[in-house]
Design a protein around this motif. Structure first.
Motif, PDB file in Angstrom:
ATOM      1  N   MET A 234       1.042   8.037 -12.747  1.00 50.48           N
ATOM      2  CA  MET A 234       0.990   7.191 -11.554  1.00 50.48           C
ATOM      3  C   MET A 234       0.975   5.660 -11.819  1.00 50.48           C
ATOM      4  O   MET A 234      -0.042   5.109 -12.495  1.00 50.48           O
ATOM      5  CB  MET A 234      -0.161   7.528 -10.698  1.00 50.48           C
ATOM      6  CG  MET A 234      -0.124   8.996 -10.204  1.00 50.48           C
ATOM      7  SD  MET A 234      -1.717   9.561  -9.326  1.00 50.48           S
ATOM      8  CE  MET A 234      -2.943   9.247 -10.216  1.00 50.48           C
ATOM      9  N   ASN A 235       1.902   4.985 -11.440  1.00 50.28           N
ATOM     10  CA  ASN A 235       2.008   3.430 -11.515  1.00 50.28           C
ATOM     11  C   ASN A 235       1.917   2.781 -10.400  1.00 50.28           C
ATOM     12  O   ASN A 235       2.255   3.265  -9.109  1.00 50.28           O
ATOM     13  CB  ASN A 235       3.089   3.299 -12.581  1.00 50.28           C
ATOM     14  CG  ASN A 235       3.254   3.751 -13.792  1.00 50.28           C
ATOM     15  OD1 ASN A 235       2.231   4.104 -14.401  1.00 50.28           O
ATOM     16  ND2 ASN A 235       4.359   4.017 -14.312  1.00 50.28           N
ATOM     17  N   SER A 236       1.804   1.565 -10.437  1.00 46.67           N
ATOM     18  CA  SER A 236       1.731   0.380  -9.419  1.00 46.67           C
ATOM     19  C   SER A 236       0.833   1.092  -8.221  1.00 46.67           C
ATOM     20  O   SER A 236       1.341   1.206  -6.907  1.00 46.67           O
ATOM     21  CB  SER A 236       3.121   0.253  -8.782  1.00 46.67           C
ATOM     22  OG  SER A 236       3.825  -0.245  -9.630  1.00 46.67           O
TER      23      SER A 236
ATOM     24  N   THR B 133      -9.170   7.021  -6.824  1.00 49.57           N
ATOM     25  CA  THR B 133      -9.916   6.187  -6.227  1.00 49.57           C
ATOM     26  C   THR B 133      -9.108   4.595  -6.513  1.00 49.57           C
ATOM     27  O   THR B 133      -9.181   4.367  -7.616  1.00 49.57           O
ATOM     28  CB  THR B 133     -11.315   6.058  -6.122  1.00 49.57           C
ATOM     29  OG1 THR B 133     -11.842   7.212  -5.586  1.00 49.57           O
ATOM     30  CG2 THR B 133     -11.843   4.997  -5.161  1.00 49.57           C
ATOM     31  N   VAL B 134      -8.298   4.182  -5.576  1.00 46.51           N
ATOM     32  CA  VAL B 134      -7.935   2.975  -6.009  1.00 46.51           C
ATOM     33  C   VAL B 134      -8.277   1.828  -4.907  1.00 46.51           C
ATOM     34  O   VAL B 134      -8.478   1.919  -3.835  1.00 46.51           O
ATOM     35  CB  VAL B 134      -6.297   3.041  -5.671  1.00 46.51           C
ATOM     36  CG1 VAL B 134      -5.642   1.582  -6.052  1.00 46.51           C
ATOM     37  CG2 VAL B 134      -5.767   4.181  -6.438  1.00 46.51           C
ATOM     38  N   SER B 135      -8.895   0.649  -5.713  1.00 46.29           N
ATOM     39  CA  SER B 135      -9.754  -0.364  -4.965  1.00 46.29           C
ATOM     40  C   SER B 135      -8.842  -1.556  -4.866  1.00 46.29           C
ATOM     41  O   SER B 135      -7.705  -1.731  -5.988  1.00 46.29           O
ATOM     42  CB  SER B 135     -11.028  -0.668  -5.491  1.00 46.29           C
ATOM     43  OG  SER B 135     -10.721  -1.142  -7.222  1.00 46.29           O
TER      44      SER B 135
ATOM     45  N   GLY C   6      -2.814  -0.875 -10.912  1.00 47.56           N
ATOM     46  CA  GLY C   6      -3.078  -0.027 -12.111  1.00 47.56           C
ATOM     47  C   GLY C   6      -2.330   1.364 -12.113  1.00 47.56           C
ATOM     48  O   GLY C   6      -1.478   1.627 -11.391  1.00 47.56           O
ATOM     49  N   SER C   7      -2.611   2.027 -13.292  1.00 45.82           N
ATOM     50  CA  SER C   7      -1.990   3.214 -13.595  1.00 45.82           C
ATOM     51  C   SER C   7      -2.929   4.216 -14.170  1.00 45.82           C
ATOM     52  O   SER C   7      -4.319   3.721 -14.517  1.00 45.82           O
ATOM     53  CB  SER C   7      -1.148   2.990 -14.722  1.00 45.82           C
ATOM     54  OG  SER C   7      -0.050   2.417 -14.348  1.00 45.82           O
ATOM     55  N   LEU C   8      -2.727   5.521 -13.733  1.00 44.30           N
ATOM     56  CA  LEU C   8      -3.421   6.680 -14.019  1.00 44.30           C
ATOM     57  C   LEU C   8      -2.553   7.886 -14.400  1.00 44.30           C
ATOM     58  O   LEU C   8      -1.642   7.748 -13.821  1.00 44.30           O
ATOM     59  CB  LEU C   8      -4.379   7.103 -13.021  1.00 44.30           C
ATOM     60  CG  LEU C   8      -5.736   6.392 -12.601  1.00 44.30           C
ATOM     61  CD1 LEU C   8      -6.585   6.728 -11.322  1.00 44.30           C
ATOM     62  CD2 LEU C   8      -6.558   6.360 -13.949  1.00 44.30           C
TER      63      LEU C   8
ATOM     64  N   GLY D 111     -10.010   9.170 -11.695  1.00 44.52           N
ATOM     65  CA  GLY D 111     -10.613   8.151 -11.677  1.00 44.52           C
ATOM     66  C   GLY D 111     -10.673   6.986 -10.947  1.00 44.52           C
ATOM     67  O   GLY D 111     -10.014   7.341  -9.651  1.00 44.52           O
ATOM     68  N   SER D 112     -11.120   6.117 -11.212  1.00 42.57           N
ATOM     69  CA  SER D 112     -10.878   4.770 -10.363  1.00 42.57           C
ATOM     70  C   SER D 112      -9.829   3.797 -11.050  1.00 42.57           C
ATOM     71  O   SER D 112      -9.832   3.609 -12.252  1.00 42.57           O
ATOM     72  CB  SER D 112     -12.134   4.007 -10.337  1.00 42.57           C
ATOM     73  OG  SER D 112     -13.295   4.741  -9.507  1.00 42.57           O
ATOM     74  N   ALA D 113      -9.316   3.008 -10.418  1.00 44.67           N
ATOM     75  CA  ALA D 113      -8.339   2.078 -10.731  1.00 44.67           C
ATOM     76  C   ALA D 113      -8.068   0.864  -9.607  1.00 44.67           C
ATOM     77  O   ALA D 113      -8.450   1.009  -8.516  1.00 44.67           O
ATOM     78  CB  ALA D 113      -7.079   2.676 -10.888  1.00 44.67           C
ATOM     79  N   GLN D 114      -7.698  -0.155 -10.095  1.00 43.95           N
ATOM     80  CA  GLN D 114      -7.330  -1.242  -9.517  1.00 43.95           C
ATOM     81  C   GLN D 114      -6.035  -1.278  -8.671  1.00 43.95           C
ATOM     82  O   GLN D 114      -5.167  -0.691  -9.547  1.00 43.95           O
ATOM     83  CB  GLN D 114      -7.555  -2.567 -10.100  1.00 43.95           C
ATOM     84  CG  GLN D 114      -8.981  -3.090 -10.600  1.00 43.95           C
ATOM     85  CD  GLN D 114      -9.811  -3.459  -9.533  1.00 43.95           C
ATOM     86  OE1 GLN D 114      -9.243  -4.161  -8.593  1.00 43.95           O
ATOM     87  NE2 GLN D 114     -11.113  -3.512  -9.734  1.00 43.95           N
ATOM     88  N   ALA D 115      -5.812  -1.822  -7.485  1.00 37.75           N
ATOM     89  CA  ALA D 115      -4.402  -1.683  -6.946  1.00 37.75           C
ATOM     90  C   ALA D 115      -3.556  -2.303  -8.135  1.00 37.75           C
ATOM     91  O   ALA D 115      -3.759  -3.234  -8.897  1.00 37.75           O
ATOM     92  CB  ALA D 115      -4.555  -2.524  -5.688  1.00 37.75           C
TER      93      ALA D 115
END
Length: 125
Positions: free
Chosen positions: A83-85, A122-124, A16-18, A10-14
């Motif tokens: 997945m962190n940071s 996707t990391v924004s 963030g974690s998935l 999915g999508s995450a902010q810089a």
């Protein structure tokens, strides 16, 4: 039918974690080295992390060391990637794969014999 099915992208902010999951159907992953790979548009597929059959040995790409953690739950026939940071450069399609051997060290590209369909991360910034 042997199948690997990824989920959790999915999508995450810089920063963030998935957490990605990879469920296996049609066979038991316990005996095999498992791995995560990724491919960004216009780039070669790269290995991200691998874990030996009973989890005793893990390896990571330098770009994700200290941020990503691979694990497996053989009783649930499932592989994970925490997945962190996250960074924008982590943006890619992520694939899980199963090898033909129990140990991961020294495997060649032909040793990865079963692949999932991929999940987009996707990391924004």
């Amino acid at each position: 039918q042997v199948q690997l099915v990824e989920s959790g992208g999915g999508s995450a902010q810089a920063g963030g974690s998935l957490r990605l999951s990879c469920a296996a159907f049609g066979y038991t992953i316990s005996y095999y080295c498992m791995g995560w790979f990724r491919q960004a548009p216009g780039k070669e597929r790269e290995a991200v992390a691998s874990i030996s059959s009973y989890g005793g040995t893990t390896d990571y790409a330098d770009s994700v060391k200290g941020r990503f953690t691979i694990s497996r739950e053989n009783a649930k026939n499932t592989l994970y990637l925490q997945m962190n940071s996250l960074k924008p450069e982590d943006t890619a399609m992520y694939y899980c794969a199963a090898a033909r051997k129990s140990v991961c060290r020294g495997l060649g590209s032909n040793d990865w014999v079963t692949w999932g369909q991929g999940t987009q991360v996707t990391v924004s910034s």
